[in-house]
Design a protein around this motif. Structure first.
Motif, mmCIF file in Angstrom:
data_model
loop_
_atom_site.group_PDB
_atom_site.id
_atom_site.type_symbol
_atom_site.label_atom_id
_atom_site.label_comp_id
_atom_site.label_asym_id
_atom_site.label_seq_id
_atom_site.Cartn_x
_atom_site.Cartn_y
_atom_site.Cartn_z
ATOM 1 N N PRO A 1 7.943 20.411 11.412
ATOM 2 C CA PRO A 1 6.949 20.601 10.357
ATOM 3 C C PRO A 1 7.393 20.088 8.998
ATOM 4 O O PRO A 1 6.573 19.601 8.221
ATOM 5 C CB PRO A 1 6.736 22.126 10.341
ATOM 6 N N ALA A 2 8.679 20.190 8.679
ATOM 7 C CA ALA A 2 9.126 19.804 7.333
ATOM 8 C C ALA A 2 8.895 18.317 7.085
ATOM 9 O O ALA A 2 8.408 17.926 6.012
ATOM 10 C CB ALA A 2 10.595 20.157 7.148
ATOM 11 N N ARG A 3 9.232 17.468 8.062
ATOM 12 C CA ARG A 3 9.070 16.026 7.860
ATOM 13 C C ARG A 3 7.606 15.644 7.723
ATOM 14 O O ARG A 3 7.248 14.812 6.873
ATOM 15 C CB ARG A 3 9.692 15.254 9.029
ATOM 16 N N VAL A 4 6.763 16.244 8.525
ATOM 17 C CA VAL A 4 5.341 15.893 8.473
ATOM 18 C C VAL A 4 4.712 16.402 7.188
ATOM 19 O O VAL A 4 3.987 15.674 6.493
ATOM 20 C CB VAL A 4 4.613 16.449 9.713
ATOM 21 N N LYS A 5 4.985 17.658 6.828
ATOM 22 C CA LYS A 5 4.381 18.219 5.617
ATOM 23 C C LYS A 5 4.831 17.486 4.359
ATOM 24 O O LYS A 5 4.070 17.377 3.396
ATOM 25 C CB LYS A 5 4.714 19.704 5.504
ATOM 26 N N ALA A 6 6.062 16.995 4.363
ATOM 27 C CA ALA A 6 6.585 16.323 3.171
ATOM 28 C C ALA A 6 5.798 15.073 2.812
ATOM 29 O O ALA A 6 5.786 14.657 1.648
ATOM 30 C CB ALA A 6 8.058 15.966 3.382
ATOM 31 N N MET A 7 5.100 14.472 3.780
ATOM 32 C CA MET A 7 4.372 13.231 3.525
ATOM 33 C C MET A 7 2.993 13.469 2.912
ATOM 34 O O MET A 7 2.345 12.542 2.462
ATOM 35 C CB MET A 7 4.213 12.424 4.817
ATOM 36 N N ARG A 8 2.512 14.720 2.916
ATOM 37 C CA ARG A 8 1.198 15.049 2.349
ATOM 38 C C ARG A 8 0.106 14.153 2.936
ATOM 39 O O ARG A 8 -0.694 13.534 2.202
ATOM 40 C CB ARG A 8 1.212 14.941 0.825
ATOM 41 N N HIS A 9 0.069 14.066 4.237
ATOM 42 C CA HIS A 9 -0.949 13.246 4.889
ATOM 43 C C HIS A 9 -2.342 13.718 4.459
ATOM 44 O O HIS A 9 -2.559 14.893 4.159
ATOM 45 C CB HIS A 9 -0.787 13.305 6.397
ATOM 46 N N ARG A 10 -3.292 12.802 4.448
ATOM 47 C CA ARG A 10 -4.607 13.038 3.848
ATOM 48 C C ARG A 10 -5.712 13.028 4.893
ATOM 49 O O ARG A 10 -5.619 12.336 5.904
ATOM 50 C CB ARG A 10 -4.926 11.944 2.817
ATOM 51 N N VAL A 11 -6.764 13.784 4.578
ATOM 52 C CA VAL A 11 -8.011 13.676 5.335
ATOM 53 C C VAL A 11 -9.118 13.403 4.322
ATOM 54 O O VAL A 11 -9.316 14.170 3.383
ATOM 55 C CB VAL A 11 -8.319 14.943 6.147
ATOM 56 N N GLU A 12 -9.808 12.295 4.518
ATOM 57 C CA GLU A 12 -10.860 11.868 3.595
ATOM 58 C C GLU A 12 -12.198 12.493 3.993
ATOM 59 O O GLU A 12 -12.550 12.525 5.167
ATOM 60 C CB GLU A 12 -10.983 10.343 3.599
ATOM 61 N N ALA B 1 0.843 -1.197 0.000
ATOM 62 C CA ALA B 1 0.000 0.000 0.000
ATOM 63 C C ALA B 1 0.877 1.245 0.000
ATOM 64 O O ALA B 1 2.011 1.229 0.473
ATOM 65 C CB ALA B 1 -0.920 0.001 1.222
ATOM 66 N N VAL B 2 0.330 2.338 -0.523
ATOM 67 C CA VAL B 2 1.069 3.601 -0.541
ATOM 68 C C VAL B 2 0.883 4.380 0.746
ATOM 69 O O VAL B 2 1.595 5.361 0.992
ATOM 70 C CB VAL B 2 0.666 4.482 -1.741
ATOM 71 N N GLY B 3 -0.082 3.962 1.574
ATOM 72 C CA GLY B 3 -0.308 4.665 2.815
ATOM 73 C C GLY B 3 -1.044 3.812 3.817
ATOM 74 O O GLY B 3 -1.719 2.838 3.466
ATOM 75 N N ALA B 4 -0.885 4.183 5.091
ATOM 76 C CA ALA B 4 -1.641 3.560 6.175
ATOM 77 C C ALA B 4 -2.726 4.545 6.569
ATOM 78 O O ALA B 4 -2.610 5.291 7.542
ATOM 79 C CB ALA B 4 -0.732 3.233 7.355
ATOM 80 N N GLY B 5 -3.769 4.572 5.773
ATOM 81 C CA GLY B 5 -4.811 5.571 5.979
ATOM 82 C C GLY B 5 -6.022 5.260 5.148
ATOM 83 O O GLY B 5 -6.433 4.104 5.038
ATOM 84 N N GLY B 6 -6.563 6.306 4.521
ATOM 85 C CA GLY B 6 -7.812 6.134 3.784
ATOM 86 C C GLY B 6 -8.968 6.122 4.749
ATOM 87 O O GLY B 6 -9.169 7.080 5.498
ATOM 88 N N ASP B 7 -9.714 5.043 4.783
ATOM 89 C CA ASP B 7 -10.825 4.959 5.721
ATOM 90 C C ASP B 7 -10.356 4.406 7.067
ATOM 91 O O ASP B 7 -10.814 3.358 7.528
ATOM 92 C CB ASP B 7 -11.964 4.125 5.138
ATOM 93 N N GLN C 1 2.277 7.657 3.867
ATOM 94 C CA GLN C 1 1.210 8.605 4.134
ATOM 95 C C GLN C 1 0.304 8.072 5.230
ATOM 96 O O GLN C 1 -0.030 6.890 5.258
ATOM 97 C CB GLN C 1 0.364 8.830 2.889
ATOM 98 N N ALA C 2 -0.102 8.960 6.102
ATOM 99 C CA ALA C 2 -1.219 8.676 6.995
ATOM 100 C C ALA C 2 -2.466 9.315 6.391
ATOM 101 O O ALA C 2 -2.375 10.232 5.579
ATOM 102 C CB ALA C 2 -0.961 9.234 8.384
ATOM 103 N N GLY C 3 -3.605 8.833 6.804
ATOM 104 C CA GLY C 3 -4.849 9.415 6.321
ATOM 105 C C GLY C 3 -5.984 9.008 7.230
ATOM 106 O O GLY C 3 -5.971 7.918 7.813
ATOM 107 N N PHE C 4 -6.961 9.886 7.360
ATOM 108 C CA PHE C 4 -8.069 9.645 8.280
ATOM 109 C C PHE C 4 -9.391 10.018 7.634
ATOM 110 O O PHE C 4 -9.502 11.035 6.954
ATOM 111 C CB PHE C 4 -7.889 10.475 9.559
ATOM 112 N N ALA D 1 4.279 7.532 13.506
ATOM 113 C CA ALA D 1 4.791 6.255 13.002
ATOM 114 C C ALA D 1 4.824 6.235 11.480
ATOM 115 O O ALA D 1 5.796 5.746 10.879
ATOM 116 C CB ALA D 1 3.940 5.106 13.536
ATOM 117 N N CYS D 2 3.778 6.741 10.830
ATOM 118 C CA CYS D 2 3.741 6.757 9.372
ATOM 119 C C CYS D 2 4.839 7.659 8.812
ATOM 120 O O CYS D 2 5.518 7.294 7.834
ATOM 121 C CB CYS D 2 2.374 7.236 8.882
#
Length: 545
Positions: free
Chosen positions: A349-360, A265-271, A322-325, A315-316
C-alpha cells in the motif's frame, strides 16, 4: 506581452487571502517567491525598498487557480470556431452550422463542439441527411458537449478508413466509441501546426485572463496525439504562463509509460478511458439507463478490465509516474478500485498510495467506493460544472438515470468527509474555463447534501490542483511559496457555509477566518485584474491600469 522580473514588488491596500495572516492587507514579492504577508502598517517598512508598489485599491489577492482537467487544443478550437454550447434548438444548430461552413469551408476539415440534444425541444440530434445539408459537402466534425459522441458529415466519414467496421458506428446517427475516436483522429490530423498553435494560444490566453496559473492537459491517442501534446508543452515553455502539466492517457501494455516519459508528461493517465459519459449513454453502469434506445445494451461501455487497470497502475508505480483513469459510471469506478487493489497486493500500500493516482470525473460513487478512495490514497479530479449543467430533478442526469440515482452523483461533501483529496477542473471544452463558476457549482450543488463550503471548494481549485501533481508547497500565499496569484475586483467578502439551513455567512473579524467573494447564485462573479505566475505578470486588465 508578459514580463519576466526579479524585482521586488509590494502589493498593499487590499485584502490578501492567506493562512499566514487572516487580516493581511499587503504582500511582498521578491523575484518568484512571496517574501512577506502582513498588515498595512507594517508594509511601510517595505515601500522604500520595493521596485514597484501596487496600490490594490481594495482588491482581493488570492492564490491563482489550477484547472486540473483540460483539453487545450479542443478548447481553443471552440473558443475561436464553431461552439454550439447553449444552442437552444435543432433548427438553430443547423443554421449556425450552415453559416460557419459558408464562412470557413476553404479551411479543410471543419471542427466544432458543444451540441446537446437533451435541451432541445426536438429531443434529438440531427440526422446525417440534415447534417449533410447544412455542411454543403464539407468535411465536418462536431463533438457532443460531453465529447463522447460526435456528428460527422458524409464527407468526413468517407475520409475515415474502415469506419463502418468500428464499434459505435451508425449509418445515420451520431458516432460513439471506436467509430467516434476514428473520425476525431481523421479531423485532428488535418489541423495545420499554425491552426493548432493558434488554438492552444487562445486557451492559454483565456486561462490567464481568468486567474488560472496552471492547467493539467489530459491528452492521449484517442483524444489528441503525441504531436499535439508535445506542441502544447513546447508552447507553454515558451510562454511565461499559465504553466501546463501533461498527462498521457495510454495503457502501459501499449507503451503508455514510455510515451509519457518521452513527452515529459507527469503521468500516464488523465483521459485513459475506463468508460464513457452519461450524455452519450456510454458511462458504464451496474443498472441500466432508463432511456436506452431499443438498439442499445443499456449498461454503457467498459473500455478497460480490472486486470488491465492493475497492470497499468503497477507499471506506473514502478516507473514513478502517476496513473489516472477516466471513470464516470459506478461499474467503471468499481473496476478502477478493483484494479488498484490488485496493484496494492503486488507492490504494497505505501508504494501505491505515495503516487497519488487519480480518477477523473468519478461521478457515481457509493459509500463503499468513497471509503476505497480514501484507503487507496486516490485523488478525485472532479468537475462541479457538470452538476450545474446536467444535475437536478429535470436535468440530463435524471433523464438518463432517474431522479433518485441522479441525486447520488458527484458527492463532493462525502468525499471530503472521508479525507479524499479533491482537485477541481472544467474538462474544457466540455464546460467552459470558469474557476469562480466552478467553485460556485461545488458550493451550491443541485443536491444540497453534496455541497461543500466555498472555502473548501476554493482550496480544491487552487492548492488541490498542485497537490494532485505532488507540489504540496504551492497554491497558498505564505512566505517562501511561489508567487502565483491573482488580483480580483469583487464585492463583499464573506465566510460561506455549504448549508443554507445553518449560519452560512460571517463578516465578523473575530472569527479569524479570511473571507472570499459571495458566490450565491445570481451574484456577480469576481473580475480578474491581474494574473501572476511565479512573479511574472501574464495578464493585466485594462481596469487594473
Amino acid at each position: 506581452m508578459t514580463e519576466r522580473t526579479s524585482r521586488t514588488v509590494l502589493l498593499r491596500g487590499g485584502t490578501v487571502y492567506s493562512p499566514a495572516d487572516p487580516f493581511a492587507t499587503a504582500m511582498l514579492i521578491e523575484g518568484e517567491q512571496i517574501a512577506w504577508v502582513g498588515s498595512e502598517g507594517a508594509a511601510d517598512a517595505y515601500a522604500s525598498v520595493a521596485d514597484e508598489v501596487l496600490d490594490l485599491a481594495g482588491a482581493l489577492v488570492t492564490p491563482a487557480f489550477v484547472d486540473a482537467h483540460v483539453h487545450a487544443t479542443a478548447t481553443g478550437l471552440a473558443l475561436t470556431g464553431l461552439d454550439l454550447t447553449g444552442c437552444p434548438s435543432l433548427p438553430e444548430a443547423l443554421r449556425r452550422i450552415a453559416d460557419h461552413v459558408r464562412d470557413h469551408r476553404h479551411e479543410g476539415v471543419l471542427i466544432g463542439h458543444g451540441w446537446d440534444e437533451t435541451g432541445w425541444p426536438e429531443g434529438r440530434p440531427p440526422t446525417l441527411a440534415e447534417l449533410d445539408a447544412a455542411a454543403q459537402g464539407a468535411a465536418l466534425y462536431l463533438s457532443r458537449t460531453d465529447v463522447h459522441s460526435a456528428l460527422a458529415s458524409s464527407a468526413l466519414r468517407a475520409r475515415t478508413p474502415q469506419l463502418a467496421e468500428q464499434p459505435g458506428h451508425h449509418p445515420s446517427a451520431p458516432l460513439t466509441r471506436d467509430a467516434h475516436h476514428a473520425v476525431r483522429r481523421t479531423a485532428l490530423a488535418e489541423l495545420t501546426d499554425d491552426q493548432r498553435r493558434a488554438a492552444q494560444l487562445a486557451t492559454l490566453e483565456r486561462a490567464a485572463a481568468l486567474g488560472i496559473a496552471a492547467l493539467h492537459e489530459c491528452a492521449g491517442p484517442e483524444i489528441s496525439s503525441e504531436h499535439d501534446l508535445a506542441a502544447l508543452l513546447a508552447l507553454a515553455a515558451e510562454q511565461q504562463g499559465p504553466e501546463v502539466y501533461g498527462y498521457w492517457g495510454e495503457l502501459s501494455e501499449r507503451g503508455g509509460v514510455e510515451t509519457a516519459r518521452r513527452l515529459g508528461a507527469v503521468g500516464a493517465g488523465g483521459d485513459l478511458f475506463a468508460d464513457g459519459a452519461f450524455g452519450s449513454r456510454t458511462a458504464c453502469l451496474h443498472s441500466p439507463y432508463l432511456d436506452t434506445p431499443e438498439d442499445g445494451d443499456g449498461h454503457g461501455t467498459a473500455y478497460l478490465t480490472a486486470a488491465q487497470i492493475a497492470d497499468h497502475v503497477t507499471a506506473c508505480t514502478e516507473a514513478g509516474l502517476q496513473a489516472g483513469f477516466h471513470a464516470i459510471g459506478d461499474a467503471a469506478v468499481d473496476a478502477v478500485i478493483e484494479g488498484i487493489r490488485t496493484a496494492v497486493d503486488r507492490l504494497g500500500p505505501a508504494r501505491v498510495k505515495a503516487m497519488r493516482h487519480r480518477v477523473e470525473h468519478t461521478e457515481a460513487l457509493d459509500d463503499k467506493a468513497i471509503a476505497a478512495f480514501a484507503e487507496l490514497g486516490l485523488t478525485a479530479s472532479v468537475q462541479p460544472a457538470f452538476d450545474a449543467a446536467w444535475g437536478g430533478p429535470a436535468g440530463m442526469y435524471a433523464q438518463r438515470l432517474g431522479a433518485e440515482r441522479a441525486a447520488g452523483l458527484n458527492p463532493f461533501a462525502a468525499l471530503l468527509r472521508a479525507g479524499v483529496p479533491l482537485a477541481l477542473g472544467s474538462d474544457a471544452p466540455v464546460t467552459h474555463l470558469d474557476p469562480w463558476g466552478t467553485v460556485r457549482a461545488a458550493a451550491f450543488h443541485r443536491t444540497p447534501e453534496h455541497r461543500i463550503s466555498v472555502r473548501a471548494a476554493f482550496a480544491a481549485h487552487t492548492r488541490g490542483g498542485w497537490r494532485a501533481i505532488g507540489r504540496d508547497q504551492e497554491g497558498v500565499l505564505v512566505p517562501g511559496a511561489p508567487a502565483s496569484y491573482a488580483v480580483w475586483r469583487t464585492g463583499e467578502l464573506v465566510v460561506q457555509a455549504p448549508d443554507s439551513r445553518v449560519a452560512g455567512w460571517s463578516t465578523d473579524p473575530r472569527s479569524g477566518t479570511p473571507g472570499l467573494p459571495d458566490l450565491t447564485p445570481g451574484t456577480e462573479l469576481p473580475t480578474c485584474l491581474r494574473t501572476v505566475v511565479r512573479g511574472r505578470t501574464v495578464y493585466r486588465s485594462e481596469l487594473a491600469g
